[in-house]
Design an enzyme around this catalytic site. Structure first.
Site, PDB file in Angstrom:
ATOM      1  N   GLY A  12      47.184  27.730  31.809  1.00  8.11           N
ATOM      2  CA  GLY A  12      47.120  28.931  30.981  1.00  8.11           C
ATOM      3  C   GLY A  12      45.771  29.223  30.363  1.00  8.11           C
ATOM      4  O   GLY A  12      45.691  29.880  29.323  1.00  8.11           O
ATOM      5  N   ASN A  14      43.573  31.260  31.566  1.00  3.73           N
ATOM      6  CA  ASN A  14      43.377  32.717  31.629  1.00  3.73           C
ATOM      7  C   ASN A  14      44.207  33.416  30.558  1.00  3.73           C
ATOM      8  O   ASN A  14      43.748  34.386  29.955  1.00  3.73           O
ATOM      9  CB  ASN A  14      43.720  33.248  33.022  1.00  3.73           C
ATOM     10  CG  ASN A  14      42.579  33.040  34.000  1.00  3.73           C
ATOM     11  OD1 ASN A  14      41.587  33.753  33.959  1.00  3.73           O
ATOM     12  ND2 ASN A  14      42.698  32.034  34.845  1.00  3.73           N
ATOM     13  N   ASN A 108      46.566  40.673  39.234  1.00  2.00           N
ATOM     14  CA  ASN A 108      46.485  39.237  39.499  1.00  2.00           C
ATOM     15  C   ASN A 108      45.026  38.803  39.440  1.00  2.00           C
ATOM     16  O   ASN A 108      44.141  39.567  39.789  1.00  2.00           O
ATOM     17  CB  ASN A 108      47.047  38.959  40.907  1.00  2.00           C
ATOM     18  CG  ASN A 108      46.974  37.502  41.301  1.00  2.00           C
ATOM     19  OD1 ASN A 108      47.390  36.623  40.539  1.00  2.00           O
ATOM     20  ND2 ASN A 108      46.426  37.216  42.481  1.00  2.00           N
ATOM     21  N   HIS A 110      42.523  36.119  41.149  1.00  2.94           N
ATOM     22  CA  HIS A 110      42.423  35.189  42.281  1.00  2.94           C
ATOM     23  C   HIS A 110      41.044  34.528  42.239  1.00  2.94           C
ATOM     24  O   HIS A 110      40.038  35.214  42.063  1.00  2.94           O
ATOM     25  CB  HIS A 110      42.637  35.920  43.611  1.00  2.94           C
ATOM     26  CG  HIS A 110      42.617  34.986  44.774  1.00  2.94           C
ATOM     27  ND1 HIS A 110      43.678  34.161  45.085  1.00  2.94           N
ATOM     28  CD2 HIS A 110      41.633  34.695  45.661  1.00  2.94           C
ATOM     29  CE1 HIS A 110      43.359  33.415  46.127  1.00  2.94           C
ATOM     30  NE2 HIS A 110      42.128  33.715  46.498  1.00  2.94           N
TER      31      HIS A 110
END
Ligand code: GAR
Length: 208
Positions: A12, A14, A108, A110
């Site tokens: 977590g 981010n 998202n 990546h």
């Protein structure tokens, strides 16, 4: 006020970058209305609780089949009345019913410069192992909208990071997080909160 639901599976960091950016004012007009994890042991859940954000676990292990899990995940997201779903290290394939319900409202992060090192099998540390095996000298991260493919949706933001001599996958992963992920994810959310991102003919246009 943009209401965001953050979906997580692991550490977590981010999620923490988003929490910190809201606290510091780098992201404005945005509220995290819930954090959902597929993994009950995810440290991201502790980060959510420490920040007084409602946290939920929806684990495939608790459902008889994938369809029931997918439905439960969608129901939990729906219950939060979110404008945007943020996948912050969420290592579950997003069900088509959710993509249909939230078209261009799921983003998202990546850990590569898409279209390099992305698609099925490229997640987490595997991305950095592949980059080092190929010997590329520049890597990075990408924030993109989620469509029905794997890492194929419109690209919102990217940031490049140098590979250095002696890098291991975990050293490189950390540098990509620090120099790219934790910067572009909050920036992309702030842009969306201020109506500065639109998708035209499958391409994301981001205003300055
Ligand atoms: C991040 O590096 C993120 O880019 C990656 O998982 C990590 C989660 O870290 N996501 C993917 O690989 C998605 N394909 P975090 O839990 O500390 O944010």
């Amino acid at each position: 006020m943009l209401r965001i639901a953050v979906l997580v599976s692991g550490g977590g960091t981010n999620l923490q970058a988003i929490i910190d950016s809201i606290a510091s004012g780098d992201i404005t007009d945005t509220q995290i209305v819930g954090v959902i994890s597929n993994n009950k042991n995810a440290y991201a859940l502790t980060r959510a609780k420490d920040a007084d954000i409602p946290a939920f676990v929806v684990s495939p292990k608790d459902y008889d089949n994938r369809e029931l899990f997918n439905r439960a995940l969608l129901d939990t997201v729906d219950s939060l009345d979110a404008d945007l779903i943020v996948l912050a290290g969420f290592l579950v394939v997003i069900p088509e019913i959710m993509i249909d319900a939230y078209e261009n409202r799921i983003i998202n992060i990546h850990p590569s410069l898409i279209p390099s090192f992305c698609g099925t099998g490229y997640y987490g540390l595997k991305v950095h192992e592949a980059a080092l095996s190929r010997g590329v000298k520049v890597v990075g991260a990408t924030v993109h909208f989620v469509d029905k493919g794997t890492d194929t949706g419109p690209i919102i933001m990217q940031k490049a990071v140098q590979v250095e001599n002696g890098d291991t996958p975990s050293i490189l992963q950390r540098r990509v997080m620090e120099q790219a992920e934790w910067i572009i994810m909050p920036k992309a959310i702030d842009k969306i909160a201020h109506g500065k991102v639109k998708v035209v003919d499958g391409i994301a246009i981001v205003e300055d």
